[in-house]
Design an enzyme around this catalytic site. Structure first.
Site, short mmCIF file in Angstrom:
data_model
loop_
_atom_site.label_atom_id
_atom_site.label_comp_id
_atom_site.label_asym_id
_atom_site.label_seq_id
_atom_site.Cartn_x
_atom_site.Cartn_y
_atom_site.Cartn_z
N LYS A 35 -44.92 34.46 -32.59
CA LYS A 35 -45.49 33.11 -32.64
C LYS A 35 -45.03 32.41 -33.92
CE LYS A 35 -49.78 30.61 -32.45
NZ LYS A 35 -51.15 30.64 -32.87
N ASP A 94 -28.64 22.38 -13.46
CA ASP A 94 -29.17 21.47 -12.43
C ASP A 94 -28.98 22.20 -11.10
OD1 ASP A 94 -29.67 19.57 -10.46
OD2 ASP A 94 -29.03 17.92 -11.75
N ILE A 95 -30.06 22.83 -10.65
CA ILE A 95 -29.99 23.72 -9.48
C ILE A 95 -29.55 22.94 -8.24
CG2 ILE A 95 -31.26 25.42 -8.12
CD1 ILE A 95 -33.29 25.49 -10.52
N ASP A 111 -35.38 19.75 -17.43
CA ASP A 111 -33.95 19.56 -17.68
C ASP A 111 -33.49 20.30 -18.94
OD1 ASP A 111 -33.48 17.93 -15.46
OD2 ASP A 111 -34.38 16.22 -16.50
N ASN A 163 -44.38 20.17 -17.46
CA ASN A 163 -44.63 18.79 -17.00
C ASN A 163 -45.85 18.76 -16.09
OD1 ASN A 163 -43.75 19.27 -14.17
ND2 ASN A 163 -41.82 19.70 -15.19
N LYS A 222 -25.53 14.23 -6.09
CA LYS A 222 -25.93 15.63 -5.85
C LYS A 222 -25.53 16.11 -4.45
CE LYS A 222 -29.67 15.56 -9.22
NZ LYS A 222 -30.61 16.47 -9.87
O1 C5P Z 1 -31.83 14.54 -11.60
P1 C5P Z 1 -33.28 14.70 -11.32
O2 C5P Z 1 -33.93 15.73 -12.17
O3 C5P Z 1 -34.07 13.42 -11.31
O4 C5P Z 1 -33.29 15.18 -9.80
C1 C5P Z 1 -34.45 15.60 -9.19
C2 C5P Z 1 -34.13 16.60 -8.13
O5 C5P Z 1 -33.26 17.62 -8.68
C3 C5P Z 1 -35.35 17.35 -7.65
O6 C5P Z 1 -35.15 17.65 -6.28
C4 C5P Z 1 -35.39 18.59 -8.53
O7 C5P Z 1 -36.04 19.66 -7.89
C5 C5P Z 1 -33.89 18.89 -8.72
N1 C5P Z 1 -33.56 19.48 -10.03
C6 C5P Z 1 -32.99 20.75 -10.06
N2 C5P Z 1 -32.65 21.32 -11.26
C7 C5P Z 1 -32.84 20.65 -12.41
C8 C5P Z 1 -33.39 19.37 -12.39
C9 C5P Z 1 -33.74 18.81 -11.18
O8 C5P Z 1 -32.84 21.36 -9.00
N3 C5P Z 1 -32.50 21.24 -13.55
#
Ligand code: C5P
Length: 409
Positions: free
Chosen positions: A290, A307-308, A280, A211, A343
């Site tokens: 490749k 989702d960390i 995500d 991104n 969260k």
């Molecule tokens: O849910 P969303 O992606 O919009 O949330 C954004 C927040 O969650 C940011 O602080 C991003 O660093 C964290 N995040 C994460 N792991 C993911 C996706 C987002 O820690 N897989």
């Protein structure tokens, strides 16, 4: 945007090393950033570079002699140290370091350092063998015991055509140390973990999904946290930014690597800020070879990444402050509030990614800062200033918690 050096009284002690010419550039920068710079030159420094150069660049007369019959009433040797917010000795020769270590007061510079109440930063610059000699190393050890900050010289080719440690450090590194020395230390004791930049999710050895995150916001948070006294770990995706001085960086590529690095560091952190733009999804299969044109299908199967931040919210330790970022293109407030709750965050910084002056890649930002009590639209400004405003709120949240629990972290 006003520099943190603006209005600070900075004494720069220049000693007799060829690197003195580099410090002329530093003095010029400090003066441009509106610091009040007073330069003291030792007798041997004046053999290398004319006092006029420093006088012109600093906009102030250069101090040299202890005994100045014309301005005796000013008692420079006491006044300069007493009024300083910071004393920088650069370049510092082996001889000056030895005299400072011995507590001598036989010239204006050593006397000023003895009389100073302000932080003292010393930048050694000399031939490598002189630097590595046990006498110099012992003396440096003594200076550190006095509470002076002694920078490690850079290694490389020196003016004497020898290679090794002894070169004056680069301004970018020195600047951060000086900024820390003149900044209020309101994050001392905080162990801050910051994530920054994008992640890369590999399809094959040549291709990845990623991104537009540049990492600038996360790096600004790391720099400013260090300046305010925090111990800082930065887990960073691939970005084109150098590691900020004083910050420990772990470089990762994928969301799963970020997850592993963050999980290791999270327990010890008192504040966690997730400024990274974590992907995500990742390709369900990472090909070893490749993928050829004729083999590729027209659709790509994806798997969800962990989702960390959500996980950190579930396992939050007592006293830990968890800060998230939300990159949104509409409904900023509602989205921010939702993520704050789902969260389990303490604070969320929401930015609009559909504007040219906020969010991805640019140097400015405007953030809607939401916590459980307050919602503030911060002014549109540089990412470093935005970072400082986020830290201001973190400091307030910490104070409130300490008051509620009757002190102690
Ligand atoms: O849910 P969303 O992606 O919009 O949330 C954004 C927040 O969650 C940011 O602080 C991003 O660093 C964290 N995040 C994460 N792991 C993911 C996706 C987002 O820690 N897989």
């Amino acid at each position: 945007m006003r520099s943190s050096f603006a209005g600070k009284n900075i004494v720069v002690g220049v000693t007799g090393s060829i690197a003195a010419f580099k410090v002329a550039g530093w003095v010029s920068t400090l003066a441009k950033e509106e610091a009040q710079v007073s330069v003291i030159m030792t007798r041997s420094a004046r053999e290398f570079i004319a006092p006029l150069t420093f006088a012109a660049l600093s906009g102030n007369p250069v101090h040299g002699e202890m005994f100045d019959p014309v301005r005796a009433e000013r008692m420079d040797h006491i006044a300069l140290g007493r009024d300083a917010d910071l004393v920088l000795v650069a370049p510092a020769t082996a001889d000056t370091i030895a005299r400072l270590a011995g507590g001598l007061a036989d010239d204006l510079l050593t006397t000023t350092v003895l009389a100073a109440r302000a932080p003292v930063v010393v930048c050694p610059a000399m031939n490598s063998r002189m630097y590595l000699h046990p006498a110099t190393q012992d003396n440096i050890g003594r200076l550190k015991k006095f509470g002076y900050q002694v920078l490690t010289p850079a290694a490389g080719m020196m003016a004497c055509r020898e290679e090794g440690p002894g070169r004056l450090p680069e301004w970018e590194d020195v600047q951060e140390i000086l900024l820390r020395a003149v900044t209020e230390q309101d994050l001392v004791g905080e162990r801050v973990l910051i994530t920054a930049g994008p992640t890369r999710e590999h399809l094959d050895p040549a291709r990845f999904l990623s991104n537009r995150s540049s990492g600038k916001m996360g790096y600004a948070l790391a720099r400013t946290a260090f300046r305010r006294g925090a111990e800082v770990h930065l887990v960073s995706g691939p970005v084109a930014l150098p590691c900020p001085a004083g910050v420990r960086r772990v470089s990762i590529q994928t969301a799963r690597e970020m997850h592993a690095a963050v999980s290791q560091l999270a327990d010890a952190a008192s504040v966690i800020v997730k400024a990274a733009a974590v992907a995500d999804f990742r390709p369900a299969v990472e090909e070893r070879e490749k993928v050829k044109k004729d083999r590729a299908g027209l659709s790509l199967e994806l798997s969800r990444n962990p989702d960390i931040l959500h996980e950190l919210g579930q396992t939050k330790k007592e006293g830990q402050i968890l800060v998230g970022f939300a990159a949104e293109s509409s409904n900023l407030e509602a989205e921010g509030r939702k993520k704050l709750a789902t969260k389990n965050l303490d604070l969320i910084a929401v930015n609009n990614i559909c504007s040219d002056s906020t969010g991805f890649e640019c140097d400015t930002n405007q953030i809607l800062l939401i916590d459980r009590e307050r919602e503030v639209l911060l002014p549109m400004t540089g990412k470093e200033q935005t970072a400082d405003m986020i830290w201001d709120r973190v400091v307030e949240l910490r104070r409130q918690r300490q008051e509620m629990s009757g002190g102690g972290r």
